[in-house]
Design an enzyme around this catalytic site. Structure first.
Site, PDB file in Angstrom:
ATOM      1  N   CYS A 247     -41.334  -2.288  13.685  1.00  0.00           N
ATOM      2  CA  CYS A 247     -41.416  -2.190  12.218  1.00  0.00           C
ATOM      3  C   CYS A 247     -40.772  -0.893  11.738  1.00  0.00           C
ATOM      4  CB  CYS A 247     -42.874  -2.233  11.755  1.00  0.00           C
ATOM      5  SG  CYS A 247     -43.753  -3.754  12.193  1.00  0.00           S
TER       6      CYS A 247
ATOM      7  N   CYS B 154     -46.578  -0.086  14.401  1.00  0.00           N
ATOM      8  CA  CYS B 154     -45.627  -1.005  15.034  1.00  0.00           C
ATOM      9  C   CYS B 154     -44.250  -0.353  15.194  1.00  0.00           C
ATOM     10  CB  CYS B 154     -45.546  -2.276  14.176  1.00  0.00           C
ATOM     11  SG  CYS B 154     -44.169  -3.363  14.531  1.00  0.00           S
TER      12      CYS B 154
END
Length: 106
Positions: free
Chosen positions: A30, A27
């Site tokens: 993230c 991600c």
């Protein structure tokens, strides 16, 4: 930030604020948020920061209704007191942590 590898309930049932980052290695947002949380971890004494990989801990992600990552949940005594979704800038994350700390003050 340490990664949760079990004992999740024990970790979040503390008298202190516990900031939990639900993330995945693949991600992009993230990866943006992680260094922000790591920096703030050094600034907020008495606040515990942990991360949960949603790919390895699908049951936790499901239990807490995580449908977008990163999602950050803040716990006190096992209850969610604040949360946010997305890779917020450092100033905004700081505000959310401070808000959670105010909510748990006696």
């Amino acid at each position: 930030m340490k990664e949760v590898n079990g004992n999740f309930k024990e970790i979040v049932n503390k008298d202190t604020l516990v900031v939990v980052d639900f993330y995945a290695d693949w991600c992009g947002p993230c990866r943006f948020l992680t260094p922000v949380l790591e920096k703030l971890e050094k600034e907020f004494d008495g606040v515990e920061f942990v991360k949960v990989n949603v790919d390895r801990h699908r049951e936790l992600a499901f239990e807490f209704g995580i449908s977008s990552i990163p999602t950050v949940l803040m716990f006190h005594k096992g209850k969610i007191v604040n949360s946010f979704i997305g890779a917020l800038p450092e100033a905004a994350v700081r505000v959310e942590i401070e808000r959670a700390l105010q909510l748990i003050q006696p």
